[in-house]
Design an enzyme around this catalytic site. Structure first.
Site, PDB file in Angstrom:
ATOM      1  CE  LYS A  42      -3.609  23.971 -16.469  1.00 49.77           C
ATOM      2  NZ  LYS A  42      -3.567  25.768 -16.006  1.00 49.77           N
ATOM      3  CG  HIS A  97      -5.762  27.206 -25.151  1.00 49.32           C
ATOM      4  ND1 HIS A  97      -4.424  26.604 -24.813  1.00 49.32           N
ATOM      5  CD2 HIS A  97      -5.828  28.173 -24.017  1.00 49.32           C
ATOM      6  CE1 HIS A  97      -3.637  26.767 -23.524  1.00 49.32           C
ATOM      7  NE2 HIS A  97      -4.020  27.409 -23.686  1.00 49.32           N
ATOM      8  CB  SER A 127      -2.327  19.962 -14.872  1.00 54.63           C
ATOM      9  OG  SER A 127      -1.826  21.552 -15.421  1.00 54.63           O
TER      10      SER A 127
HETATM   11  S1  PPS Z   1      -3.122  27.226 -19.750  1.00 55.46           S
HETATM   12  O1  PPS Z   1      -3.955  27.619 -18.191  1.00 55.46           O
HETATM   13  O2  PPS Z   1      -4.014  25.882 -20.308  1.00 55.46           O
HETATM   14  O3  PPS Z   1      -1.883  28.163 -20.415  1.00 55.46           O
HETATM   15  O4  PPS Z   1      -1.926  25.823 -19.025  1.00 55.46           O
HETATM   16  P1  PPS Z   1      -0.519  26.026 -19.971  1.00 55.46           P
HETATM   17  O5  PPS Z   1       1.067  26.591 -19.441  1.00 55.46           O
HETATM   18  O6  PPS Z   1      -0.875  25.045 -20.591  1.00 55.46           O
HETATM   19  O7  PPS Z   1       0.067  24.413 -18.450  1.00 55.46           O
HETATM   20  C1  PPS Z   1       0.243  24.524 -17.574  1.00 55.46           C
HETATM   21  C2  PPS Z   1       0.898  23.569 -16.635  1.00 55.46           C
HETATM   22  O8  PPS Z   1       2.635  23.556 -17.132  1.00 55.46           O
HETATM   23  C3  PPS Z   1       3.054  23.292 -15.955  1.00 55.46           C
HETATM   24  N1  PPS Z   1       4.670  24.180 -16.492  1.00 55.46           N
HETATM   25  C4  PPS Z   1       5.784  24.055 -16.318  1.00 55.46           C
HETATM   26  N2  PPS Z   1       6.507  22.505 -16.253  1.00 55.46           N
HETATM   27  C5  PPS Z   1       8.022  22.504 -16.509  1.00 55.46           C
HETATM   28  N3  PPS Z   1       8.284  23.404 -16.106  1.00 55.46           N
HETATM   29  C6  PPS Z   1       7.839  24.701 -16.353  1.00 55.46           C
HETATM   30  N4  PPS Z   1       8.719  25.923 -16.518  1.00 55.46           N
HETATM   31  C7  PPS Z   1       6.301  25.080 -16.632  1.00 55.46           C
HETATM   32  N5  PPS Z   1       5.865  25.936 -16.601  1.00 55.46           N
HETATM   33  C8  PPS Z   1       4.521  25.831 -16.299  1.00 55.46           C
HETATM   34  C9  PPS Z   1       2.638  23.921 -15.223  1.00 55.46           C
HETATM   35  O9  PPS Z   1       3.496  23.731 -13.837  1.00 55.46           O
HETATM   36  C10 PPS Z   1       1.611  22.683 -15.481  1.00 55.46           C
HETATM   37  O10 PPS Z   1       1.816  21.503 -14.616  1.00 55.46           O
HETATM   38  P2  PPS Z   1       1.094  20.748 -13.606  1.00 55.46           P
HETATM   39  O11 PPS Z   1       1.424  19.360 -13.730  1.00 55.46           O
HETATM   40  O12 PPS Z   1      -0.173  22.005 -13.442  1.00 55.46           O
HETATM   41  O13 PPS Z   1       2.164  21.481 -13.144  1.00 55.46           O
END
Ligand code: PPS
Length: 283
Positions: A42, A97, A127
């Site tokens: 996340k 991870h 998140s």
């Molecule tokens: S995972 O499932 O652990 O692999 O998730 P991960 O990709 O690490 O994290 C998900 C969060 O990243 C946000 N996200 C983004 N934020 C801004 N811009 C872009 N392009 C983007 N893509 C993914 C996603 O919305 C999750 O955060 P939250 O706070 O839940 O919205």
């Protein structure tokens, strides 16, 4: 809902993970030409994967729009990802991870490039609560209060944020390790893409960089079915559960109570002492 798959005291998601694979992955041969995206869950993993894939294709979105993200950059610790990496000839782009001590040990004597993203752990917590808490991958908490306790004690997927981050940050002076912050990516995504290009020794023309920026935006990723997890079976990720939830910084302020925020600060100070001030510059 699955329970966790515990391995050496660390809870892994209950679906798609096998102890045997986690053990095997430790022996996987990482080569100098490989690129690794490493995060605590996340923290912006999929955002970074999308950026790296787009850089690879000089901004052309065809690949990111036609191949699922977990095939473009397989997660080495998952059953599917490990098989894909073994079956496919390198150089590999891979995601993980895994905590420091469980990552393939060959990496530490290689020149493979690793990009590690950190994010305000309070936002990581929120998140994770909305994602893991509603997925069938892990044990679901009955409330944010419960998840908050689990998070501080490291009883969430992939274990303690504090231990994960402390251990991986020990690599931060290495030449083949790029440390990024989600908050900086949000503030200046163009600069972030340039930094990644420098690190990966890739050159983009200005219009190519514009395309990377465009197709890795929150909105573009939210709409891309190869990226937004919508094609994953609903037994695993119930339909309606969004990977691209909010994509903002500081959302924790809308969810944690004052008492929780104070308890978090206290735990953070205790567990993360010794790092230079400024490393964790987030609100
Ligand atoms: S995972 O499932 O652990 O692999 O998730 P991960 O990709 O690490 O994290 C998900 C969060 O990243 C946000 N996200 C983004 N934020 C801004 N811009 C872009 N392009 C983007 N893509 C993914 C996603 O919305 C999750 O955060 P939250 O706070 O839940 O919205």
């Amino acid at each position: 809902m699955s329970d966790y798959s515990w391995f050496e005291g660390i809870p892994f998601p209950g679906l798609g993970f096998k102890t045997k694979i986690i053990e095997e992955a430790h022996k996987f041969l990482i080569r100098d030409e490989d690129t690794i995206i490493l995060t605590y869950p996340k923290s912006g993993t999929n955002w970074l994967i999308e950026i790296v894939c787009l850089i690879e294709k000089k901004g052309n979105p065809e690949w990111v729009k036609s191949v699922p993200i977990w095939e473009r950059s397989p997660w080495i610790e998952t059953e599917i990802g490990y098989k894909m990496l073994n079956d496919k000839e390198g150089p590999h782009l891979m995601s993980s991870h895994l905590p420091f001590h469980r990552f393939p040990k060959s990496f530490f004597s290689s020149k493979a490039k690793m990009i590690y993203v950190i994010r305000n752990p309070r936002d990581v917590l929120v998140s994770g609560y909305f994602f893991w808490g509603n997925s069938n991958l892990v044990k679901n908490p009955d409330s944010l209060t419960t998840y908050f306790e689990w998070f501080l004690n490291g009883n969430v997927a992939y274990g303690s944020w504090f231990e994960h981050t402390r251990a991986w940050l020990s690599m931060r002076e290495r030449e083949n390790f790029l440390l990024l912050k989600y908050e900086d990516m949000k503030k200046d995504p163009r600069r972030t893409i340039e930094k990644i290009c420098d690190f990966l020794e890739k050159k983009l023309e200005p219009d190519e960089l514009d395309m990377v920026l465009k197709y890795s935006s929150f909105q573009a990723m939210k709409e891309n079915n190869m990226t937004n997890f919508s094609i994953i079976n609903s037994d695993v990720i119930p339909s309606g559960l969004k990977l691209m939830r909010k994509g903002t910084t500081g959302d924790w302020k809308n969810h944690l109570t004052v008492a929780q925020a104070e308890a978090f600060d206290k735990a953070f100070q205790e567990k993360m002492s010794g790092f230079p001030p400024g490393l964790f510059s987030w609100e």
